[in-house]
Design an enzyme around this catalytic site. Structure first.
Site, short mmCIF file in Angstrom:
data_model
loop_
_atom_site.label_atom_id
_atom_site.label_comp_id
_atom_site.label_asym_id
_atom_site.label_seq_id
_atom_site.Cartn_x
_atom_site.Cartn_y
_atom_site.Cartn_z
NE ARG A 68 -3.93 1.89 2.51
CZ ARG A 68 -3.96 2.75 3.52
NH1 ARG A 68 -3.06 2.64 4.50
NH2 ARG A 68 -4.86 3.71 3.57
CG HIS A 83 -1.42 5.49 -0.10
ND1 HIS A 83 -2.19 6.24 0.76
CD2 HIS A 83 -2.19 4.43 -0.45
CE1 HIS A 83 -3.36 5.66 0.93
NE2 HIS A 83 -3.37 4.54 0.22
CG ASP A 84 6.14 7.14 -3.27
OD1 ASP A 84 6.14 8.36 -3.00
OD2 ASP A 84 7.11 6.58 -3.83
CB VAL A 103 0.99 11.77 -3.85
CG1 VAL A 103 1.23 13.23 -3.51
CG2 VAL A 103 -0.31 11.28 -3.22
N GLY A 122 3.84 10.99 -8.50
CA GLY A 122 4.70 9.96 -9.05
C GLY A 122 5.47 9.16 -8.02
CB SER A 133 7.20 12.53 -2.12
OG SER A 133 6.02 11.93 -2.61
CG ASN A 190 -0.86 9.07 3.05
OD1 ASN A 190 -1.38 8.16 2.42
ND2 ASN A 190 -0.16 10.04 2.47
CG HIS A 198 -8.13 -4.04 -1.03
ND1 HIS A 198 -9.20 -3.17 -1.05
CD2 HIS A 198 -7.03 -3.27 -0.85
CE1 HIS A 198 -8.76 -1.93 -0.90
NE2 HIS A 198 -7.45 -1.97 -0.78
CB THR A 199 -6.10 -10.96 -2.08
OG1 THR A 199 -6.35 -12.32 -1.73
CG2 THR A 199 -4.61 -10.80 -2.35
CG ASP A 228 -9.27 -12.68 0.92
OD1 ASP A 228 -10.19 -13.42 1.31
OD2 ASP A 228 -8.50 -12.99 0.00
CB SER A 263 -6.64 -16.84 1.77
OG SER A 263 -6.99 -16.13 0.58
CG ASP A 287 -5.73 -16.29 -2.31
OD1 ASP A 287 -6.31 -15.19 -2.16
OD2 ASP A 287 -5.86 -17.22 -1.48
#
Length: 325
Positions: free
Chosen positions: A66, A70-71, A74, A76, A80, A98, A198-199, A245, A248, A253
């Site tokens: 994540r 998020h880097d 914003v 590129g 940062s 954040n 988000h698995t 998830d 699992s 997966d």
């Protein structure tokens, strides 16, 4: 006149080619073997720190994946997000998407410290974030891919940019998700594939409270289970967590997509991917084929890693990821 016309046409073609080269030059400078000579032990060094961090807390893999997202969204993929506040700028860590949410900075610090001992002043923090994201997926059983490297670090943070809505919220509509990813040069297919991250990982009650109490496109049994650990009253139990998830939660997966088919998406921004809209077919495809999901996820990760990197003489190689040199 005929000679001048031909010359003009040739000149236009040359100018178009030059513009195309200039437009792709930054991306062309990224390569998987960028540090093959300057820091040949880079990948094993990162992997060792990552293995210890994920063994200690498997959720950390999701957090570092994540962090990369998020880097990159914003200004590129420039590292940062790692910068602390200074007297001249406010860092991105306390921006809305954040604050008290993005984590894993200490792991990046440990990797940077180890790499600096091996190859001082060579490897950027931005590239360390990219490698750690790949290793996060790999260590939880996901696909392996070659990470394109050669980014340099920004000297400033983008607090205002991070707060501007470029990072989709957990309450996003499908249209908003599509638009936010499109603004970064990512397709609808890329967006659905990247959502498969988000698995793994967890979310706080405050991000899914409205969904489990007020939305109708949700499996009732699933909602009731989630309510046990997430009170309806705002401010009560806001930080209590639930796995994104349930099938699992610590394995990379395609279980996430099967949950969406059963209306068990934890976040609003999850379930909108399968809610009678244009992305339903992709969710079905990924739920049926792990290999297709892996293939598209890897492609999308590489495309995301190409978002406005600093290369050449732009930016710097930070000695400490938390502050400019």
């Amino acid at each position: 006149m005929e000679f001048n016309s031909k010359q003009t046409t040739k000149l236009k073609v040359v100018l178009m080619v030059m513009l195309m080269i200039m437009g792709t030059q930054t991306h062309a400078q990224l390569s998987s073997d960028f540090y093959s000579e300057s820091c040949p032990s880079l990948f094993p060094a990162v992997r060792r720190v990552m293995q210890r961090a994920v063994a200690k807390e498997r959720r950390m893999a999701a957090s570092l994946l994540r962090l990369f997202f998020h880097d990159c969204f914003v200004n590129g993929c420039d590292g940062s997000i790692l910068l602390d506040d200074t007297s001249s700028f406010r860092g991105e860590k306390t921006a809305g998407p954040n604050n008290n949410s993005v984590r894993g900075f200490e792991v990046i610090d440990k990797i940077k410290s180890r790499v600096e001992k091996l190859c001082p002043g060579v490897v950027s923090c931005a590239d360390i974030v990219a490698i750690s994201a790949r290793d996060s997926v790999l260590l939880l059983g996901g696909p392996r891919w070659s990470v394109k490297l050669g980014r340099r670090d920004s000297k400033n943070a983008g607090f205002s940019a991070a707060n501007s809505g470029v990072i989709p919220s957990p309450f996003s509509t499908l249209k908003n998700l599509i638009n936010r990813f499109k603004a970064q040069g990512l397709s609808v297919r890329d967006m659905v594939a990247l959502s498969g991250a988000h698995t793994i990982g967890q979310a706080k009650c405050l991000t899914f409270r409205n969904r489990i109490y007020n939305e109708s496109n949700i499996n009732l049994s699933f909602a009731l289970t989630r309510r046990k650990n997430c009170p309806a009253t705002s401010g009560s139990g806001d930080n209590k967590k639930a796995p994104l998830d349930i099938g699992s939660p610590t394995r990379f997966d395609h279980s996430y997509y099967n949950q969406l088919l059963d209306k068990k998406g934890l976040l609003t921004s999850d379930q909108v991917l399968f809610n009678g809209g244009g992305t339903d077919s992709l969710v079905k495809t990924y739920s049926r084929s792990l290999n297709t999901f892996y293939r598209d996820f890897v492609r999308a990760m590489n495309k995301m890693g190409d978002i406005k990197p600093l290369t050449g003489s732009h930016g710097q190689i930070r000695r400490n990821c938390r502050r400019p040199n």
